[in-house]
Design a protein around this motif. Structure first.
Motif, PDB file in Angstrom:
ATOM      1  N   VAL B 255       0.985  -1.302  -0.075  1.00 40.79           N
ATOM      2  CA  VAL B 255       0.108   0.090   0.080  1.00 40.79           C
ATOM      3  C   VAL B 255       0.841   1.377  -0.073  1.00 40.79           C
ATOM      4  O   VAL B 255       0.846   2.215  -0.778  1.00 40.79           O
ATOM      5  CB  VAL B 255      -0.656   0.044   1.164  1.00 40.79           C
ATOM      6  N   VAL B 256       1.871   1.138   0.837  1.00 36.93           N
ATOM      7  CA  VAL B 256       2.900   2.444   0.811  1.00 36.93           C
ATOM      8  C   VAL B 256       3.592   2.628  -0.609  1.00 36.93           C
ATOM      9  O   VAL B 256       3.806   3.745  -1.032  1.00 36.93           O
ATOM     10  CB  VAL B 256       4.042   2.172   2.037  1.00 36.93           C
ATOM     11  N   LEU B 257       3.902   1.345  -1.196  1.00 41.82           N
ATOM     12  CA  LEU B 257       4.462   1.615  -2.624  1.00 41.82           C
ATOM     13  C   LEU B 257       3.465   2.036  -3.538  1.00 41.82           C
ATOM     14  O   LEU B 257       4.101   2.743  -4.405  1.00 41.82           O
ATOM     15  CB  LEU B 257       5.039  -0.047  -2.852  1.00 41.82           C
ATOM     16  N   VAL B 258       2.238   1.601  -3.389  1.00 40.60           N
ATOM     17  CA  VAL B 258       1.136   2.328  -4.257  1.00 40.60           C
ATOM     18  C   VAL B 258       0.986   3.675  -4.045  1.00 40.60           C
ATOM     19  O   VAL B 258       1.250   4.401  -4.901  1.00 40.60           O
ATOM     20  CB  VAL B 258      -0.022   1.703  -4.153  1.00 40.60           C
ATOM     21  N   PHE B 259       1.170   4.165  -2.933  1.00 39.35           N
ATOM     22  CA  PHE B 259       1.251   5.681  -2.810  1.00 39.35           C
ATOM     23  C   PHE B 259       2.464   6.288  -3.133  1.00 39.35           C
ATOM     24  O   PHE B 259       2.387   7.348  -3.869  1.00 39.35           O
ATOM     25  CB  PHE B 259       1.301   5.770  -0.918  1.00 39.35           C
ATOM     26  N   ALA B 260       3.546   5.512  -3.073  1.00 40.03           N
ATOM     27  CA  ALA B 260       4.886   6.269  -3.715  1.00 40.03           C
ATOM     28  C   ALA B 260       4.622   6.323  -5.065  1.00 40.03           C
ATOM     29  O   ALA B 260       4.979   7.373  -5.759  1.00 40.03           O
ATOM     30  CB  ALA B 260       5.901   5.238  -3.191  1.00 40.03           C
ATOM     31  N   PHE B 261       4.157   5.523  -5.698  1.00 40.10           N
ATOM     32  CA  PHE B 261       3.895   5.200  -7.319  1.00 40.10           C
ATOM     33  C   PHE B 261       2.927   6.701  -7.580  1.00 40.10           C
ATOM     34  O   PHE B 261       3.241   7.196  -8.630  1.00 40.10           O
ATOM     35  CB  PHE B 261       3.123   4.025  -7.646  1.00 40.10           C
ATOM     36  N   VAL B 262       1.821   6.767  -7.023  1.00 36.01           N
ATOM     37  CA  VAL B 262       0.963   7.891  -7.159  1.00 36.01           C
ATOM     38  C   VAL B 262       1.873   9.113  -6.931  1.00 36.01           C
ATOM     39  O   VAL B 262       1.715  10.046  -8.061  1.00 36.01           O
ATOM     40  CB  VAL B 262      -0.153   7.791  -6.393  1.00 36.01           C
ATOM     41  N   ALA B 263       2.688   9.394  -5.774  1.00 33.20           N
ATOM     42  CA  ALA B 263       3.410  10.495  -5.507  1.00 33.20           C
ATOM     43  C   ALA B 263       4.314  10.816  -6.805  1.00 33.20           C
ATOM     44  O   ALA B 263       4.448  11.935  -7.439  1.00 33.20           O
ATOM     45  CB  ALA B 263       4.159  10.494  -4.371  1.00 33.20           C
ATOM     46  N   VAL B 264       5.178   9.921  -7.197  1.00 33.16           N
ATOM     47  CA  VAL B 264       6.148   9.703  -8.340  1.00 33.16           C
ATOM     48  C   VAL B 264       5.526  10.221  -9.680  1.00 33.16           C
ATOM     49  O   VAL B 264       5.935  11.202 -10.315  1.00 33.16           O
ATOM     50  CB  VAL B 264       6.851   8.485  -8.275  1.00 33.16           C
ATOM     51  N   THR B 265       4.152   9.716 -10.140  1.00 35.98           N
ATOM     52  CA  THR B 265       3.566  10.208 -11.258  1.00 35.98           C
ATOM     53  C   THR B 265       3.133  11.276 -11.398  1.00 35.98           C
ATOM     54  O   THR B 265       3.161  12.141 -12.220  1.00 35.98           O
ATOM     55  CB  THR B 265       2.673   9.119 -11.757  1.00 35.98           C
ATOM     56  N   ALA B 266       2.632  11.868 -10.044  1.00 30.93           N
ATOM     57  CA  ALA B 266       2.136  13.121  -9.624  1.00 30.93           C
ATOM     58  C   ALA B 266       3.146  14.125  -9.952  1.00 30.93           C
ATOM     59  O   ALA B 266       3.071  15.372 -10.241  1.00 30.93           O
ATOM     60  CB  ALA B 266       1.418  13.342  -8.793  1.00 30.93           C
ATOM     61  N   ALA B 267       4.430  13.594  -9.621  1.00 31.42           N
ATOM     62  CA  ALA B 267       5.557  14.644  -9.556  1.00 31.42           C
ATOM     63  C   ALA B 267       5.925  15.205 -10.939  1.00 31.42           C
ATOM     64  O   ALA B 267       6.350  16.278 -11.108  1.00 31.42           O
ATOM     65  CB  ALA B 267       6.843  13.979  -9.088  1.00 31.42           C
ATOM     66  N   SER B 268       5.650  14.331 -12.025  1.00 32.65           N
ATOM     67  CA  SER B 268       5.988  15.013 -13.394  1.00 32.65           C
ATOM     68  C   SER B 268       5.352  16.294 -13.468  1.00 32.65           C
ATOM     69  O   SER B 268       5.741  17.192 -14.310  1.00 32.65           O
ATOM     70  CB  SER B 268       5.699  13.996 -14.435  1.00 32.65           C
ATOM     71  N   TYR B 269       3.988  16.570 -12.940  1.00 30.26           N
ATOM     72  CA  TYR B 269       3.425  17.756 -13.100  1.00 30.26           C
ATOM     73  C   TYR B 269       3.913  18.960 -12.485  1.00 30.26           C
ATOM     74  O   TYR B 269       3.815  20.086 -12.910  1.00 30.26           O
ATOM     75  CB  TYR B 269       1.866  17.521 -12.619  1.00 30.26           C
ATOM     76  N   TRP B 270       4.651  18.600 -11.376  1.00 35.53           N
ATOM     77  CA  TRP B 270       5.223  19.819 -10.281  1.00 35.53           C
ATOM     78  C   TRP B 270       6.599  20.178 -10.935  1.00 35.53           C
ATOM     79  O   TRP B 270       7.260  21.031 -10.224  1.00 35.53           O
ATOM     80  CB  TRP B 270       5.043  19.529  -8.822  1.00 35.53           C
ATOM     81  N   LEU B 271       7.196  19.214 -11.614  1.00 37.20           N
ATOM     82  CA  LEU B 271       8.725  19.616 -12.089  1.00 37.20           C
ATOM     83  C   LEU B 271       8.914  21.041 -12.592  1.00 37.20           C
ATOM     84  O   LEU B 271       7.920  21.375 -13.284  1.00 37.20           O
ATOM     85  CB  LEU B 271       9.276  18.501 -12.558  1.00 37.20           C
ATOM     86  N   PRO B 272      10.229  21.409 -12.423  1.00 38.36           N
ATOM     87  CA  PRO B 272      10.217  22.773 -13.263  1.00 38.36           C
ATOM     88  C   PRO B 272       9.893  22.675 -14.695  1.00 38.36           C
ATOM     89  O   PRO B 272      10.148  21.672 -15.276  1.00 38.36           O
ATOM     90  CB  PRO B 272      11.823  22.940 -12.931  1.00 38.36           C
ATOM     91  N   ARG B 273       9.708  23.918 -15.379  1.00 40.01           N
ATOM     92  CA  ARG B 273       9.417  23.952 -16.761  1.00 40.01           C
ATOM     93  C   ARG B 273      10.466  23.561 -17.636  1.00 40.01           C
ATOM     94  O   ARG B 273      11.511  23.994 -17.392  1.00 40.01           O
ATOM     95  CB  ARG B 273       8.942  25.274 -17.166  1.00 40.01           C
ATOM     96  N   ASP B 274      10.220  22.490 -18.414  1.00 35.14           N
ATOM     97  CA  ASP B 274      11.400  22.186 -19.458  1.00 35.14           C
ATOM     98  C   ASP B 274      10.509  21.024 -20.402  1.00 35.14           C
ATOM     99  O   ASP B 274       9.289  21.090 -20.418  1.00 35.14           O
ATOM    100  CB  ASP B 274      12.401  21.184 -18.500  1.00 35.14           C
ATOM    101  N   THR B 275      11.432  20.544 -21.326  1.00 34.12           N
ATOM    102  CA  THR B 275      10.699  19.616 -22.169  1.00 34.12           C
ATOM    103  C   THR B 275      10.126  18.402 -21.658  1.00 34.12           C
ATOM    104  O   THR B 275      10.712  18.124 -20.651  1.00 34.12           O
ATOM    105  CB  THR B 275      11.723  19.352 -23.525  1.00 34.12           C
ATOM    106  N   PRO B 276       9.149  17.930 -22.245  1.00 34.97           N
ATOM    107  CA  PRO B 276       8.661  16.656 -21.727  1.00 34.97           C
ATOM    108  C   PRO B 276       9.481  15.518 -21.550  1.00 34.97           C
ATOM    109  O   PRO B 276       9.458  15.221 -20.560  1.00 34.97           O
ATOM    110  CB  PRO B 276       7.152  16.315 -22.514  1.00 34.97           C
ATOM    111  N   ALA B 277      10.282  15.571 -22.466  1.00 36.23           N
ATOM    112  CA  ALA B 277      11.321  14.371 -22.450  1.00 36.23           C
ATOM    113  C   ALA B 277      12.139  14.462 -21.214  1.00 36.23           C
ATOM    114  O   ALA B 277      12.640  13.229 -20.623  1.00 36.23           O
ATOM    115  CB  ALA B 277      12.010  14.434 -24.095  1.00 36.23           C
TER     116      ALA B 277
END
Lengths: 181, 401
Positions: B255-277
């Motif tokens: 369950v903790v690992l699933v939360f970590a997965f959700v957090a990491v995938t959501a992180a892509s939205y909050w990263l500094p502006r740059d190219t998607p790649a």
């Protein structure tokens, strides 16, 4: 607005502390008072100060005391039955489920959690039978600074308040029948 | 930082005047545009406020720990509650009078007193159950208040409490998480690394605005926890004796690992502006760590043979290296110096750990270090070549425009 919200949360902090104490007072007052034999172990918590570390006779439960053959895991709940015997309350049975615990008339329930599923308990006779190590959340008796080591070699007993659902509260410690410290 | 800029500007302006780019009058006006910053003075005030607040809270904690049985329990509790409310009120007053950092220090005492109050109740009633429960109550009460004001010092104290709660939970054999981890030590670093994967994106969410310092705090706490937890696993290749698991498949850890997965995938939205790649690159590294943690959990639960653990040990080496290198590259690209510093520290610890790990077979260690050193040198050369090429291209574009 934010300031008001903050003040509300601060009031909540105070309320939770006071409410918690009220609920504990209520539970202790309503609980049945029993006395059990203990062995002293040791000393200091950074936040709560010196304490006497207690080991109860029912902290290590032999597998034979379980109502049904049990292979407990760390963290499992354990229901323990205690009954009075020569002035102190002693273990009469244990179970991993409340329903399977045999209760003799006058006995009371105590609830704990498995700490170590199987430990070897040294005996004066040299034997090392296996037992399940259980913790109840009453293993520390907090005392004023410097009083964490009561005189050794004397009879140590603890007075517990037990709620109807088996939650224990450690009320007092007795050394040779006298309250300590 | 601001003063360093002013020193550099003054030196540059002198050169510009000498080269005839600007007149001396213009130069003076440019320098005057950036007056000496008070940042140097502001920083010690913030630090001293925090340290002072922590000391005062510790002093009160020791008074409580002394355990005066002569005082009635309600008097003791009333005293702590009064002190706590007084500290919060004092913090608010000091903030209002224009000393926000000092006010934060005083608020910190209030937050500390809440924990002391919880400790006092458990001392009075001899409650020695799970220490994690006391920490849970503390941070759950503290964080909403901290965000409501907001007080950055209280927010960070709240997250410190949350981290301490999780840490304590991990090592408590009777807790819902610790009971699953207790039968096999390998699962403890897995659970801690998963917490690191949760904390890092949580930091990113705080952005670069008002909560910038919280962002930096959580990012660094997350990175230190994540990579720090990977180090013990890097010794798995040594055919370590595995304790027998209980035969139970873990429930809480996935369950903790699933939360970590959700957090990491959501992180892509909050990263500094740059190219998607480029953004996807960092997310991919974090996901690779997550996949590794899932694989390890599966291997432990399924009682996999030793060869699997050896392979996972070597995979851990590669992951630590990739994560550290990514931190340096992304930190440099996005101007996050702390990432660069952590990346370098992680690489250093990794090299030291491998040296100790492989001690005794000096030729193998030598070969490993030679290959790694050559790789890093080549990488440095390639990056410099790339930087020069891109700078030249940008210059050509500017001239043609």
């Amino acid at each position: 607005m934010r300031r008001r919200l903050f003040l509300l949360f601060i009031a909540l902090h105070a309320l939770v502390l006071v409410g918690w104490v009220v609920s504990l007072e209520w539970a202790v007052a309503r609980g049945a008072t029993i006395r059990v034999a203990v062995a002293q172990r040791d000393p200091r918590d950074l936040l709560r100060g010196d304490y006497v570390w207690l080991q109860f006779a029912f902290s290590e439960i032999p597998p034979s005391a379980f109502a049904a053959p049990a292979r407990p895991n760390a963290g499992d709940r354990v229901w323990v039955a205690l009954a009075p015997h020569e002035g102190v309350w002693e273990l009469t049975g244990a179970s991993l489920t409340r329903e399977a615990l045999p209760l003799t008339p006058g006995a009371r329930i105590l609830v704990g959690r498995v700490d170590y599923p199987l430990v070897q308990v040294p005996e004066p006779t040299g034997g090392r039978p296996q037992a399940v190590h259980v913790v109840y959340g009453i293993e520390r008796y907090y005392v004023p600074e410097g009083k964490g080591t009561p005189p050794r070699g004397q009879k140590l007993e603890a007075e517990l308040a037990l709620t109807a659902d088996g939650r224990p509260f450690l009320r007092r410690l007795f050394v040779d029948g006298r309250p300590y410290p | 930082m601001a003063d360093r800029f002013r020193t550099r500007l003054r030196a540059e302006v002198t050169r510009w005047v000498r080269d005839g780019l600007v007149t001396s009058e213009q130069g003076e006006r440019i320098v005057a545009r950036y007056p000496a910053s008070t940042a140097w003075f502001a920083r010690p005030i913030a630090l001293f406020s925090l340290i002072g607040g922590a000391f005062i809270a510790a002093a009160v904690a020791l008074v409580i720990a002394h355990n005066w049985q002569e005082l009635h329990r309600w008097v003791k509790l009333g005293g702590v509650v009064a002190l706590m409310i007084g500290a919060y009120a004092g913090g608010l007053v000091v903030r209002d009078r224009g000393y926000p950092k000092l006010g934060d220090g005083v608020l910190l005492i209030g937050g500390g007193l809440l924990l002391i109050g919880i400790g006092l109740v458990s001392q009075i009633y001899n409650l020695s159950g799970r220490p994690a429960d006391a920490l849970l109550l503390w941070w759950v009460l503290l964080l909403p208040a901290a965000y409501a004001l907001p007080s950055l010092a209280l927010v960070m104290l709240g997250y410190t409490g949350a981290f301490a709660w999780y840490w304590t939970l991990t090592f408590d054999r009777t807790s819902w998480l610790g009971s699953e981890l207790a039968p096999n030590w390998i699962l403890v670093p897995v659970a801690l690394a998963a917490a690191g994967l949760l904390l890092f994106p949580l930091g990113l969410v705080h952005g670069d605005g008002r909560y910038r310092s919280v962002r930096r705090f959580l990012e660094q706490l997350g990175l230190a926890t994540l990579v720090g937890s990977l180090y013990p696993l890097s010794f798995l290749w040594r055919d370590l004796s595995m304790p027998d698991t209980t035969g139970r498949w873990p429930v809480a850890l996935p369950v903790v690992l699933v939360f970590a997965f959700v957090a990491v995938t959501a992180a892509s939205y909050w990263l500094p502006r740059d190219t998607p790649a480029v953004r996807a690159g960092l997310v991919a590294v974090l996901l690779a760590v997550l996949v590794y943690l899932v694989a390890l959990t599966g291997a432990v639960s399924a009682r996999a043979p030793g060869v699997i653990f050896r392979a996972l040990g070597f995979a851990d080496w590669a992951l630590i290296f990739a994560a550290s290198l990514s931190l340096i590259l992304y930190g440099a690209r996005w101007g996050r110096n702390a990432w660069v510093n952590w990346g370098i520290v992680f690489l250093g610890i990794h090299a030291l750990a491998r040296y100790l790990d492989l001690f005794g077979t000096m030729l193998q260690t030598s070969l490993l270090f030679f290959v790694t050193g050559a790789f890093v040198l080549l990488l440095g050369w390639a990056l410099e070549w790339l930087r020069r090429r891109m700078t030249a291209q940008a210059a050509v574009r500017r001239e043609s425009a």
